[in-house]
Design a protein around this motif. Sequence first.
Motif, short mmCIF file in Angstrom:
data_model
loop_
_atom_site.label_atom_id
_atom_site.label_comp_id
_atom_site.label_asym_id
_atom_site.label_seq_id
_atom_site.Cartn_x
_atom_site.Cartn_y
_atom_site.Cartn_z
N UNK A 23 3.22 1.32 7.90
CA UNK A 23 3.22 0.22 6.96
C UNK A 23 2.22 -0.83 7.40
N UNK A 24 1.21 -1.06 6.57
CA UNK A 24 0.22 -2.09 6.88
C UNK A 24 0.65 -3.41 6.27
N UNK A 25 -0.15 -4.41 6.51
CA UNK A 25 0.17 -5.73 5.97
C UNK A 25 0.21 -5.72 4.45
N UNK A 26 -0.52 -4.79 3.85
CA UNK A 26 -0.57 -4.74 2.39
C UNK A 26 0.55 -3.89 1.81
N UNK A 27 1.47 -3.45 2.66
CA UNK A 27 2.71 -2.79 2.23
C UNK A 27 2.47 -1.54 1.39
N UNK A 28 1.64 -0.61 1.89
CA UNK A 28 1.55 0.69 1.24
C UNK A 28 1.75 1.75 2.31
N UNK A 29 2.11 2.95 1.88
CA UNK A 29 2.44 4.02 2.80
C UNK A 29 1.41 5.14 2.68
N UNK A 30 0.90 5.59 3.80
CA UNK A 30 -0.08 6.69 3.77
C UNK A 30 0.33 7.77 4.75
N UNK A 31 1.33 8.56 4.39
CA UNK A 31 1.81 9.63 5.24
C UNK A 31 1.03 10.92 4.96
N UNK A 32 0.41 11.52 5.97
CA UNK A 32 -0.30 12.78 5.73
C UNK A 32 0.66 13.85 5.20
N UNK A 106 -1.20 5.08 -3.58
CA UNK A 106 -0.82 4.66 -4.93
C UNK A 106 -1.98 3.92 -5.59
N UNK A 107 -2.36 4.38 -6.77
CA UNK A 107 -3.44 3.73 -7.50
C UNK A 107 -3.09 2.27 -7.84
N UNK A 108 -1.82 2.01 -8.10
CA UNK A 108 -1.39 0.67 -8.48
C UNK A 108 -1.62 -0.34 -7.36
N UNK A 109 -1.78 0.17 -6.11
CA UNK A 109 -1.98 -0.71 -4.97
C UNK A 109 -3.46 -0.87 -4.61
N UNK A 110 -4.35 -0.21 -5.36
CA UNK A 110 -5.76 -0.17 -4.96
C UNK A 110 -6.38 -1.56 -4.86
N UNK A 111 -6.20 -2.40 -5.88
CA UNK A 111 -6.81 -3.73 -5.85
C UNK A 111 -6.33 -4.53 -4.66
N UNK A 112 -5.05 -4.45 -4.38
CA UNK A 112 -4.50 -5.19 -3.25
C UNK A 112 -5.04 -4.64 -1.93
N UNK A 113 -5.14 -3.31 -1.85
CA UNK A 113 -5.67 -2.69 -0.64
C UNK A 113 -7.12 -3.12 -0.38
N UNK A 114 -7.93 -3.15 -1.45
CA UNK A 114 -9.32 -3.55 -1.31
C UNK A 114 -9.45 -5.01 -0.89
N UNK A 115 -8.55 -5.85 -1.42
CA UNK A 115 -8.62 -7.29 -1.13
C UNK A 115 -8.17 -7.61 0.29
N UNK A 116 -7.22 -6.82 0.84
CA UNK A 116 -6.60 -7.18 2.11
C UNK A 116 -7.05 -6.32 3.29
N UNK A 117 -7.82 -5.27 3.03
CA UNK A 117 -8.27 -4.40 4.11
C UNK A 117 -9.78 -4.17 3.94
N UNK A 118 -10.58 -4.98 4.60
CA UNK A 118 -12.04 -4.94 4.44
C UNK A 118 -12.62 -3.58 4.84
N UNK A 119 -12.10 -3.00 5.92
CA UNK A 119 -12.60 -1.71 6.39
C UNK A 119 -12.33 -0.62 5.35
#
Length: 223
Positions: A23-32, A106-119
């Motif tokens: 769980x990152x600060x942007x609250x999304x889950x990326x389990x392989x 999750x596609x719905x989290x894309x904008x938030x992910x882009x805004x909060x995770x520069x890398x």
Amino acid sequence: MPMQTALQYPHAGHAVPGAIVQKRAIAFIDVPTRFKKGQTVFSEGSAALHFYEVVSGTVRTSQLLKDGRRQIDAFHLKGDLFGFEASALHRVGAEVVEDATLRIYQRSQLERMLAEDAEFAQRVVAAMMHAIERAQSHMLLLGRKSALERIATFLLDMSGRLSEMSHLDLPMSRSDIADHLGLTIETVSRTLTQLERKGVIELPSHRRSIVLRDRIALRRLDA
């Protein structure tokens, strides 16, 4: 100690046992998540709710024409991001070429992910730019290049993406190559044999192995 769980995904063969949820600060889950060879990741025309990252293995994206022919638009290898869509539906389908592990976002989290995770944002932009570049090159290949030139371009591209070594173990079949290059499987086999006779490549007994003997000759054909 972090909580352990397994992400269940409707198209996956099974979730990674005991995978740690990150769980990152942007609250999304990326389990392989593991997918078996031949398994569908998503279907053409299905809802585009997720996008994907290849952790290992190979995935192909393709469209079926009205007459049943298949056009493979891309092969996605380790590190590639795919599944981005401008609309709410997938314009292509995605299937696993060899056993693969994917991260599902999750596609719905894309904008938030882009805004909060520069890398991560840089990786997404780079992935999109590469996709545009490959699409343009593929369009030129299909529209203007001969069978010999198409095969040369494909081999050099795969060499650069899989390994800089001369020995290539291609994950895709000759049928896949044919559907990607807009050729018949017979033309693919005949062209590879032609290149072998000229000493440009070597075809070991394993059908998916190719040794690049003369890169300069391949680059001349790719020019």
